[in-house]
Design a protein around this motif. Structure first.
Motif, short mmCIF file in Angstrom:
data_model
loop_
_atom_site.label_atom_id
_atom_site.label_comp_id
_atom_site.label_asym_id
_atom_site.label_seq_id
_atom_site.Cartn_x
_atom_site.Cartn_y
_atom_site.Cartn_z
N SER A 96 -11.68 47.69 39.08
CA SER A 96 -12.11 46.81 40.17
C SER A 96 -12.55 47.62 41.37
N ASP A 112 -16.38 41.68 37.39
CA ASP A 112 -15.02 42.23 37.32
C ASP A 112 -14.16 41.32 36.45
N GLU A 113 -13.95 41.74 35.21
CA GLU A 113 -13.16 40.95 34.25
C GLU A 113 -13.52 39.48 34.31
MG MG Z 1 -9.09 44.63 38.48
#
Ligand code: MG
Ligand code: ATP
Lengths: 259, 588
Positions: free
Chosen positions: A51, A179-180
């Protein structure tokens, strides 16, 4: 990497990031070149710095040291106004969707264009009509045309992430950071959402950098996979040369947390 | 897709649904009524601007503040403090039986329950200033009238809070006590009181803070203390001294607020984390709205369960050395907290007794005062609604217009201050500090005192009242809105907003405001409630509204009209509370 620098969407040199006055070393010297149009997947254990890497790229975090070039510009040298214009070209898709729950899906999509608009907006009708139609078209593209006027907070998780993707596309970005994007979704919608995200990005010829925990999804969709551990790149290969067993090594052994 | 395109309307607009249309209707109604209110109260830009030179003139005459009479002021401040202690003590003594009987779970029967709930409603709705006016007329100028007024008018709020806490207690302990054959009184002291004590003490300390503000104001109508000094110098039109007293009041109010907050923190000790202090303005406001929303039968049960869970948590949180030891002597060990509580308790008793002694207020004086008050009150019956009825109705309407104008104007000013004052929505940390500072400063000035000064600058009439309430809203709504925003998680959505390259203003309008809108509407309704109450007494200092008639009727000894006016005020305040509760349910 054989590309000349002008073909690069992202170029990082020795990027480090400290939190809490050096107490936490989140990134310890990242070197990374990403050619335009590439679909890159970042992998790594929780806390490995995925991240943080993504956030540094559009300066949601400022790196502590190092140099970077993103879309041919140096984000560190930008004024606040230049940064706003730069962020228009870099879209971000969040793990928790980060929508304004009390606004309609359509407004959330149109908020993606705030950087190009002057002045504040309150309510659907304060955006130009052409923009409203365009936002609806993007929602239809992610399969949510019928929910355009539903409050975003009342949509299901998968639907919310579709709105998040529509918002990203609405920015007409050159680079998409995700991000994910499917970490909060069930396996079935994860697959659908990843498919959607990468399909639309391919259609529009966008560069994608996406952090992802699902190895199979990564191998299926990525051009390239980069593994992080403790804020360093420990793994960087073309996806075509990779097997699930290879990728799993990132998550395995040496790290105590992995046990 | 191409099929869709042909069907699609040329101008894309949100579909019209019922709820949307209702909200739009309410919004339009508020705007229209706000316009009428501005016009009715004379709050037009040219009116305000036209008087600006007299404001400047007044400020000029107030400078520099003159403290030559400082000895008098010191005495008056001390008298005010004694008044607050004595008044709060009387209220507490009266509130205990009232609240016990007004608690559904331990009351003696429906008759007692309803009478006590009515006493609470009545003393909550009638402003303390009204009591003070009557008592000053009945027993003469001086602190006794103020102490009694404060004592009676605090019963409502204290009693309601006490009763609500009793309704939340664990009834198991009470039943066990009853089963063992204890009398009602014994049960109350052994099973009920221990469960609510901490909360009660804490509220009493909070009430001291509120009563200080009201003591200052009561003084202004003759009930002693620093307020009386203010009235004196204001009557003499020595504005440098008015300024001096205003500064003293300001410091006094802010100091008391601080001290009361510190004392409450000391009482609660480690039992409540600072942020969840149940007597912060925000908690009071939230409690009010929550209780109003869930007035069903199930609510007390849920609250009781929550209370029990809290108790468990607290037990778990208590460090081992503070838990009573299982073996050895059966007594609670002494520790810092217990010692501190004892010291505080003893000093509270000493101070309270001292305040009665120093004010020369004993049983004899109390009986004398009651002997004066009773015939006075009896002479108010029967109420005379007929004489001057149209004038009274006009003034009552004016009162409501004042409250409405001040509420909307107040929201317009407080919204930016609230947004800037919220850590998670502000533009810059310095802006946050400045905004928070301004809310604190305004809270230091009771609205009625601001009104007194504004009447001098703007002349008699509702304009001064509206302006005073509007300024006061910064302290109330500015703080509440900032707290509401800080309680909302905006970090995620505002991060996304930053990531698309939006400016701070765009984020505020497109993300922050829509997200906290229900909170803002709630604050607005609450403010209207508070301002109707406040506007009913503005007229007493000449700042417009029904208070003017009230004051005139008491001066003219037309007590039957006074009672009629008090009943009108009660009905209006009560109806407003009901109405804003209803509107809240409609909108939210
Ligand atoms: Mg993360
Ligand atoms: N705002 C912050 N303040 C302090 N430390 C932070 C902050 N953000 C991240 N960190 C720390 O930086 C390190 C890297 O975090 P990062 O969020 O980049 O990891 P990640 O790979 O995304 O993990 P996950 O898979 O759990 O999302 C962690 O040790 C984390 O605790």
């Amino acid at each position: 990497m054989t590309n000349s620098s002008s073909d690069l969407a992202v170029s990082l040199r020795g990027i480090t990031k400290e939190f809490n006055d050096g107490e936490v070393l989140a990134l310890r010297g990242i070197d990374l070149d990403v050619p335009r149009g590439q679909k890159l997947v970042l992998m790594g254990l929780s806390g490995s710095g995925k991240s943080t890497t993504l956030r540094v790229l559009n300066r949601l975090h400022d790196p502590t040291s190092g140099e970077m070039t993103v879309l041919g510009e140096d984000p560190m040298a930008m004024s606040a106004r230049q940064l706003r214009r730069f962020r228009q070209r870099v879209a971000f898709v969040f793990q928790h969707f980060n929508l304004v729950g009390r606004l309609t899906a359509l407004e959330n999509v149109m908020a993606g264009a705030l950087g190009t608009l002057r002045g504040p907006r309150y309510g659907v009708m304060t955006y130009p009509n052409a923009m409203r139609h365009e936002a609806l078209a993007q929602l239809e593209r992610v399969g949510l045309g019928d929910q355009a006027f539903q409050k975003a907070g009342t949509l299901s998780g998968g639907q919310q992430q579709r709105v998040g993707i529509a918002r990203a596309l609405f920015q007409k970005p050159e680079l998409v950071l995700a991000d994910e994007p499917v970490a909060s979704l069930d396996p079935e919608s994860s697959r659908q959402i990843m498919e959607l995200l990468l399909k639309v990005c391919e259609e529009d010829g966008l560069t994608v950098i996406c952090s992802l925990h699902q190895v199979e999804l990564a191998i299926e969709w990525a051009d390239r996979m980069v593994g992080l551990r403790h804020g360093e790149i420990v793994f960087d290969r073309d996806a075509s040369q990779i097997t699930i067993a290879d990728a799993s090594t990132i998550y395995a052994s040496t790290d105590p947390e992995a046990a | 897709m191409s099929v869709m395109e042909t069907v699609r309307p040329r101008v894309l607009r949100p579909p019209k649904d019922k709820k949307r249309r209702r909200l739009q209707l309410v919004g339009l109604a508020v705007i229209a009524l706000f316009g009428v209110a501005l016009w009715q109260t004379g709050f037009t830009p040219w009116n305000v601007w036209g008087r600006m030179d007299s404001v400047v003139n007044l400020i000029d005459r107030m400078m520099p503040p003159s403290f030559v009479d400082w000895q008098r002021y010191v005495v008056a401040v001390i008298e005010t403090l004694w008044m607050v202690l004595a008044g709060t003590a009387i209220a507490l003594v009266l509130a205990v039986p009232v609240s016990a009987l007004a608690a559904r779970n331990i009351t003696t029967g429906p008759v007692a329950y309803n009478i006590c709930r009515f006493i609470i409603t009545l003393t909550r709705a009638v402003p303390s200033l009204v009591f003070a006016l009557i008592f000053v007329r009945a027993i003469g100028v001086g602190p006794t009238a103020g102490v009694l007024a404060m004592g009676i008018s605090s019963i409502g709020m204290i009693g309601k809070f006490f009763a609500d806490r009793i309704e939340e207690i664990d009834m198991g302990i009470v039943e066990a006590s009853r089963a063992s054959g204890a009398t009602r009184i014994q049960t109350f002291f052994s099973a009920v009181l221990p469960q609510v004590m901490t909360n009660w003490i804490s509220l009493s300390l909070y009430r001291i803070d509120i009563n200080l503000r009201s003591a200052v104001i009561l003084g202004f109508v003759g009930a002693g203390g620093i307020g009386l000094e203010l009235q004196r110098v204001q009557g003499q039109m020595v504005y440098t001294r008015v300024m001096a007293i205003a500064i003293i009041i300001f410091v006094l109010v802010l100091l008391t607020e601080r001290l009361s907050a510190m004392a409450r923190a000391a009482v609660l000790g480690r039992e409540a984390p600072a942020k969840e202090n149940p007597f912060s303005l925000r908690a009071m406001y939230r409690g009010l709205t929550a209780r109003r929303a869930g007035r069903g039968g199930a609510a007390p049960l849920g609250a009781a369960q929550a209370g029990a869970r809290d108790a468990d948590l607290q037990r778990a949180r208590t460090p081992a050395w503070r838990r009573p030891k299982a073996e050895g002597r059966i007594s609670v060990g002494w520790d810092v907290f217990r010692l501190r509580r004892w010291i505080m308790g003893v000093s509270a008793v000493v101070l309270t007794v001292g305040s009665f002694v120093l004010l020369g207020f004993g049983p004899v004086q109390l009986i004398a005062a009651i002997q004066d008050i009773v015939p006075y009150v009896v002479s108010m019956f029967p109420p005379d609604f007929v004489t001057n009825f149209t004038r009274h109705l006009d003034l009552m309407l004016e009162t409501i217009w004042m409250a409405l104008a001040a509420t909307v104007l107040g929201l317009i000013i407080s919204l930016p201050i609230g947004i800037l004052g919220a850590k998670n929505a502000t533009f810059h940390p310095i802006a946050e500090k400045l905004a928070r500072f301004s809310t604190v400063v305004v809270r230091g000035m009771p609205e009625l005192i601001i009104a007194v000064l504004l009447v001098v600058a703007f002349g008699m009439g509702p304009l001064a009242g509206v302006l005073a309430l509007t300024i006061g809203s910064i302290g109330l709504a500015g703080k509440l809105i900032a707290d509401t925003i800080e309680d909302t998680d905006l970090s995620k959505q505002n991060e996304a907003m930053r990531a698309v390259g939006s400016s701070w203003l765009q984020r505020t309008v497109t993300s922050t405001i829509p997200t906290v809108m229900p909170g803002i509407v709630g604050v607005g309704l609450y403010m209207f409630d508070v301002f109707v109450r406040a506007a009913t007494v503005m007229g007493i200092v000449g700042a417009g509204g029904i208070g003017l008639a009230l004051d005139a009727s008491i001066r003219g000894r037309q007590m039957d009209q006074t009672l009629a006016l008090i009943i009108m005020i009660f009905i209006t305040v009560y109806a407003t509370e009901r109405f804003s509760g209803w509107l809240r349910r409609q909108i939210l």
